[in-house]
Scaffold this motif. Structure first.
Motif, PDB file in Angstrom:
ATOM      1  N   ILE A  93      12.125   7.863  11.727  1.00 35.84           N
ATOM      2  CA  ILE A  93      12.323   6.443  12.035  1.00 35.84           C
ATOM      3  C   ILE A  93      11.661   5.625  10.926  1.00 35.84           C
ATOM      4  CG2 ILE A  93      10.170   5.982  13.336  1.00 35.84           C
ATOM      5  CD1 ILE A  93      13.621   4.992  14.671  1.00 35.84           C
TER       6      ILE A  93
ATOM      7  N   GLY B 237      11.847   7.727   5.300  1.00 34.96           N
ATOM      8  CA  GLY B 237      12.649   6.660   4.711  1.00 34.96           C
ATOM      9  C   GLY B 237      12.296   6.471   3.247  1.00 34.96           C
ATOM     10  N   ASP B 238      11.028   6.438   2.987  1.00 35.81           N
ATOM     11  CA  ASP B 238      10.510   6.232   1.633  1.00 35.81           C
ATOM     12  C   ASP B 238      11.023   7.316   0.675  1.00 35.81           C
ATOM     13  OD1 ASP B 238       8.573   4.638   0.059  1.00 35.81           O
ATOM     14  OD2 ASP B 238       7.442   6.512  -0.061  1.00 35.81           O
TER      15      ASP B 238
ATOM     16  N   GLY C 159       9.014   3.176  10.498  1.00 36.06           N
ATOM     17  CA  GLY C 159       7.922   2.657  11.312  1.00 36.06           C
ATOM     18  C   GLY C 159       7.530   1.247  10.902  1.00 36.06           C
ATOM     19  N   LEU C 160       7.190   1.087   9.639  1.00 34.04           N
ATOM     20  CA  LEU C 160       6.607  -0.183   9.204  1.00 34.04           C
ATOM     21  C   LEU C 160       7.544  -1.376   9.425  1.00 34.04           C
ATOM     22  CD1 LEU C 160       3.911  -1.052   7.864  1.00 34.04           C
ATOM     23  CD2 LEU C 160       5.169  -1.187   5.730  1.00 34.04           C
TER      24      LEU C 160
ATOM     25  N   CYS D 131       4.354   3.060   6.879  1.00 34.11           N
ATOM     26  CA  CYS D 131       3.077   3.260   7.576  1.00 34.11           C
ATOM     27  C   CYS D 131       2.294   4.388   6.909  1.00 34.11           C
ATOM     28  CB  CYS D 131       3.331   3.608   9.034  1.00 34.11           C
ATOM     29  SG  CYS D 131       4.137   2.291   9.944  1.00 34.11           S
ATOM     30  N   SER D 132       2.991   5.495   6.669  1.00 26.70           N
ATOM     31  CA  SER D 132       2.314   6.655   6.104  1.00 26.70           C
ATOM     32  C   SER D 132       1.718   6.335   4.741  1.00 26.70           C
ATOM     33  CB  SER D 132       3.295   7.809   5.972  1.00 26.70           C
ATOM     34  OG  SER D 132       4.348   7.442   5.111  1.00 26.70           O
TER      35      SER D 132
ATOM     36  N   ASN E 196       8.775  11.039  10.701  1.00 23.94           N
ATOM     37  CA  ASN E 196       8.807  10.577  12.102  1.00 23.94           C
ATOM     38  C   ASN E 196      10.217  10.173  12.517  1.00 23.94           C
ATOM     39  OD1 ASN E 196       9.098   8.204  10.729  1.00 23.94           O
ATOM     40  ND2 ASN E 196       7.083   7.378  11.257  1.00 23.94           N
TER      41      ASN E 196
END
Ligand SMILES: Cc1ncc(C[n+]2csc(CCOP(=O)(O)OP(=O)(O)O)c2C)c(N)n1
Lengths: 340, 617
Positions: A130, A101-102, A132-133, A58-59, A128
């Motif tokens: 978690i 995560g990335d 997200g995407l 997401c980011s 975050n």
């Protein structure tokens, strides 16, 4: 004829691209996007000299929303993309936008190497805790026992501290801020930009859909003075609503003490962001709720040579020593013979 | 100096000869072979080489799997292969002898280091009896030479240890072979000065060993004649001997120069591609930025950043590394950035045969990415051709805004041949355009296409052209994210049409031999030399055959279908199980027969000739 050399003054809005921002309502990314625009307007680097590079998550949609140059790359590889860009175009201002995560899972290797090379880039990690995407699996920063889509019985792997990882790689600039601390975040981004070398900034970011409230302790007005400690270079580590609590070293370990009861300010640990030794910064990065307040601000800010400068210098040195490259001479070097 | 006295024994003139040095992987056989190559090239022969070495850096001494060899074919005529069979074999120990003897022609010269044929080495080589004594070598001209003893004697008073003395044996062997083929010692003496100048005792020892070997040939009665191979009639010009990897590096420097782009090369070490990184790293004064990345993924993704910034971005790897680069290559296809990915193929799958050659990554290059993901693919045909091919690759990349994959292989990379040094002043420019900024206030469209379907290469730093690229599907023209089904179809088709359209700008395919006939041999990449030699040979024998060699594999040349249909049968020899054959059959519905070999070795001419004869028989 006079030439106008003053740069046009940019406003935060000048950094908005024409793309619809498509994060979930309440996502912390909105605030980070907003503060980034404020920071960039203040920094004053022309938009065309600025490049945002991101991975996937997401980011990592971030570059689309900035009216600068940008690359939305592939999962975890943004630091490597940024390396190629910065090495070949050192004059550009390069920002890496990544998620927990990335950056720490699939991209851990690239992150580590970009940091230890100390390229003059800014890495902003939106944490975050978690994924997200991909809709809610645990990430390398998720807490033990956390129940997520992929861990219905709770997370059993130990979380990583992004800052400990960065400091372990001897990052020359390490800082932490929080998505909703507007002024603090702007200030942190500006200081990161001012640093020559890799700046690594962790931003606590709320994921309102899959991990809502993960940082409540840091953002809740009633608790944050006890859970968050703002670092200032040269100042003692003091926190609490009444500024009456501090961190003292007991041997090599930090402990929370209350000022007044036989403890004076001078007994506390003083922050030194500029010490070449990363030990203090590492110690600070290990301070975690609920045992300690979590430090925000600049943990470490030291000078070291940058990778892209090293490469450029070797090119200069080689040209000094051997002259500029001459293809004909190179091709004819070594043993040759002539056929008539 | 021995070389100036002239031959005192009878001299036999030959039009070509093939020599192989073999020994333990620590015996310096690669050095012996490359010195022999260089010297042969310097005397004006055409040369082709085949270095062949084990994957182990230092295999246990004396074992068969640790044998390292270097084959040189030199001739007074044009040659295209390192030779099928060996006229003279130098074996430094029993293991080298037994593993290489089958390639020596009957009656060929066999020089062995007799000192190494002791009990222990014979056991390690699994010899029941000593081949020097059991009459099994009766079919060859055996020269059993005490090389260890003679070398030690030659360097005796230099104060070297036994190990250091013995390390000079390869120079003794070289000296002897140089005498046998009437080659001058000077180039190797210069090499010794250059390489060991700082260690005078070692330099002197190597000089003496070399000369001792030469004099041994001259003075002993064992050798009755010397051989001589006259100069080849190569086109006039200045030459140097070049390996495929070195030619690749030179070609990249030339392409950067011709296009005015800064060369950015990123790689992660892997056999047999590493030498490209090594070579480029030595030429920093050309402004080349070399980046030894943390892995192949970082190497290819760093290219995306560099290419976005306007650099000529190149990476080189081999099969396993190319597999890792697939995701990054797909991003380059999606972002339509020009870059070059060189695959120096080796035996696969997985780690496979790291030091041996194969041609089995063609389908990986074509299809080894997710989605509809076409890119241009080119393959060099000889070591020197690597110089040309990477320049063509860069021209295609910038003209069409696409990544280009170059399929070299281990055989081309390490093999060498004479290279006619080009006159740099005559190299044409490769036009590269970066849009300068918005003209009279018009909007900038990052995916607006030209007649070649290429999008503009706008680079950061240009005011008014700010744009974002990335791996999510983009709306054509604007470059905004788009999930519109029709747009996706349009973009997928456009990317495919763009690559297909490259064919319009490539030269028409030619054939060597008659334009129609009974058999067409269709080849690609490093098998060129063997196919060419076999077909020419068949033509001389009056057979109805022609040779079609592909440099452009995607897109294929636009007249290829026509060519294929002009022959009764098509033979596709490949060092794989039929990858080009699969593509050609599906593309043109023309039946083809394969000749397929996956042994880590190039084709011999004989293998091809046999197949041609069989198909025409
Ligand atoms: C090679 C690859 N593997 C997996 C994915 C799927 N994927 C996309 S985003 C993501 C996780 C992102 O998590 P994080 O970095 O924390 O970012 P966030 O979405 O929370 O901002 C994953 C696993 C992918 N795009 N590519």
């Amino acid at each position: 004829m006079s030439v106008d050399t003053t740069l046009p003054v940019l406003t935060p809005d000048d950094f908005a691209s024409d793309q619809d921002v498509r994060w979930c309502p309440g996502c912390g990314d909105y605030s980070i996007l907003k503060q980034m625009k404020v920071a960039l307007a203040a920094i004053g680097v022309p938009r065309e000299q600025t490049v945002f590079v991101s991975g996937i998550g997401c980011s990592s949609r971030f570059p689309y929303y900035m009216n600068t140059y940008g690359i939305h790359s592939i999962h975890g590889r943004a630091p490597a993309v940024a390396t190629g860009l910065k090495v070949s175009r050192p004059e550009l201002s390069v920002w890496v936008i990544t998620g927990d995560g990335d950056a720490l899972s699939i991209g851990g290797n690239h992150l580590m190497h970009a940091i230890r090379r100390n390229l003059d880039i800014n890495i902003i990690l939106f944490n975050n805790r978690i994924y997200g995407l991909t809709k809610g699996q645990y990430s390398p920063t998720s807490v033990l026992g956390q129940v997520t889509k992929s861990t219905p019985m709770g997370v059993v792997d130990n979380p990583l501290s992004p800052l400990s990882v960065a400091i372990g790689c001897e990052a020359t600039f390490v800082a932490r801020s929080v998505d909703v601390y507007a002024k603090h975040l702007v200030d942190t981004l500006q200081r990161a930009a001012a640093h020559k070398g890799t700046s690594f900034v962790e931003v606590y970011q709320n994921c309102s859909v899959f991990n809502d409230g993960a940082w409540d302790y840091a953002t809740d007005k009633s608790s944050k003075s006890d859970t968050v400690l703002e670092l200032t270079h040269g100042k003692p580590l003091i926190f609490g609503a009444n500024k009456d609590k501090g961190i003292r070293l007991n041997g090599t370990l930090p402990e929370v003490v209350t000022l007044g009861q036989g403890v004076r300010e001078d007994d506390l640990l003083f922050h030194d962001a500029h010490t070449p030794e990363p030990t203090l910064a590492y110690l600070l990065s290990r301070m975690r709720q609920p045992d300690f307040p979590e430090p925000i601000g600049v943990f470490r800010d030291v000078q070291a040579p940058c990778y892209e400068d090293g490469i450029a210098r070797q090119i200069d040195d080689a040209r000094q020593a051997r002259g500029p490259g001459d293809l004909q001479r190179l091709f004819a070097s070594g043993e040759t013979w002539t056929v008539e | 100096m021995a070389t100036t006295t002239g031959p005192s024994k009878s001299v036999v003139e030959l039009s070509s000869a093939t020599v192989r040095f073999c020994g333990d992987s620590g015996d310096g056989m690669q050095l012996a072979g490359s010195q022999m190559t260089l010297t042969s090239a310097l005397v004006g022969n055409d040369v082709a080489t085949f270095p062949d070495f084990p994957a182990e850096i230092r295999a246990p001494r004396g074992k068969k799997f640790g044998v390292s060899g270097f084959q040189i074919h030199f001739a007074s005529k044009d040659i295209y292969t390192p030779g099928d069979q060996v006229d003279a074999l130098v074996a430094m120990n029993p293991a080298a002898l037994v593993t290489n003897l089958t390639d020596l022609v009957p009656g060929g010269v066999l020089i062995v280091n007799a000192d190494e044929f002791n009990k222990n080495n014979l056991r390690l080589a699994e010899c029941a009896t000593n081949p020097l004594e059991d009459n099994s070598l009766a079919n060859y001209q055996l020269f059993s030479v005490d090389m260890t003893r003679l070398t030690r004697a030659a360097v005796e008073d230099l104060g070297l240890g036994v190990k250091e003395s013995d390390r000079c044996r390869n120079f003794f062997a070289m000296g002897l072979v140089f005498w046998l083929y009437d080659r001058p010692l000077e180039p190797t003496l210069r090499y010794i000065d250059d390489k060991f100048g700082k260690k005078p005792a070692i330099a002197e020892a190597n000089r003496r060993a070399l000369t001792a070997g030469y004099n041994y040939g001259e003075t002993t009665d064992a050798f009755v004649s010397q051989y001589r191979v006259e100069k080849a009639k190569l086109p006039a010009g200045k030459y140097k001997n070049i390996t495929g990897n070195q030619a690749t590096a030179y070609g990249l420097l030339a392409a950067a120069n011709r296009s005015g782009c800064e060369l950015f090369f990123a790689g992660y070490p892997i056999t047999p591609a590493s030498d490209i990184l090594h070579e480029l790293s030595r030429h920093k004064n050309f402004g080349v930025r070399t980046f030894q990345a943390e892995d192949e993924i970082a190497a290819v993704t760093s290219l995306i950043g560099a290419a976005y910034g306007g650099a000529m971005a190149v990476t080189a790897s081999s099969g396993p590394g190319i597999a890792l680069k697939a995701e990054g290559a797909a991003l380059a296809v999606m972002t339509e950035l020009p870059l070059i990915i060189i695959n120096v193929q080796r035996g696969g799958p997985s780690t496979g045969l790291p030091t041996k050659t194969e041609q089995a990554d063609l389908l990986q290059a074509m299809f080894g990415r997710n989605g509809e993901c076409p890119l241009a693919i080119l393959a060099p045909r000889s070591p020197a051709d690597c110089f040309e091919i990477v320049q063509e690759a860069w021209e295609i990349a910038v003209n069409f805004m696409t990544p280009v994959m170059v399929l070299s292989d281990g055989y081309l990379a390490n093999g060498s041949e004479p290279w006619r040094i080009p006159d740099v002043s005559t190299l044409s420019k490769i036009a590269v355009e970066h849009p300068p900024g918005p003209q009279n206030g018009s909007l900038f469209y990052p995916y607006l296409r030209n007649e070649k379907l290429a999008r503009p290469w706008a680079i950061p730093g240009t005011p008014g052209l700010m744009h974002r690229i990335g791996g999510i599907e983009k709306q054509d023209k604007t470059g905004s994210i788009s999930y519109d089904p029709k747009n996706h179809q349009h973009m997928v088709d456009t990317r495919a049409n763009k690559i297909a359209g490259i064919a319009q700008h490539l030269p028409l395919q030619t054939v060597d031999g008659p334009e129609r006939g009974r058999l067409l041999v269709l080849s690609w990449g490093g098998t060129y030399g063997a196919c060419q030699t076999a077909v020419r040979d068949a033509l001389e024998r009056g057979l109805s055959v022609a040779h079609c060699h592909l440099r452009y594999l995607n897109p294929l040349p636009r007249n290829l279908g026509e060519i294929l249909r002009s022959y009764d049968r098509v033979l596709v020899p490949e060092l794989n199980r039929g990858q080009l054959r699969l593509l050609v059959r599906s593309e043109f519905l023309v039946d083809c027969q394969g000749l397929n070999k996956v042994q880590g070795k190039p084709f011999t001419v004989k293998e091809l000739s046999r197949q041609i004869d069989q198909m025409l028989g």
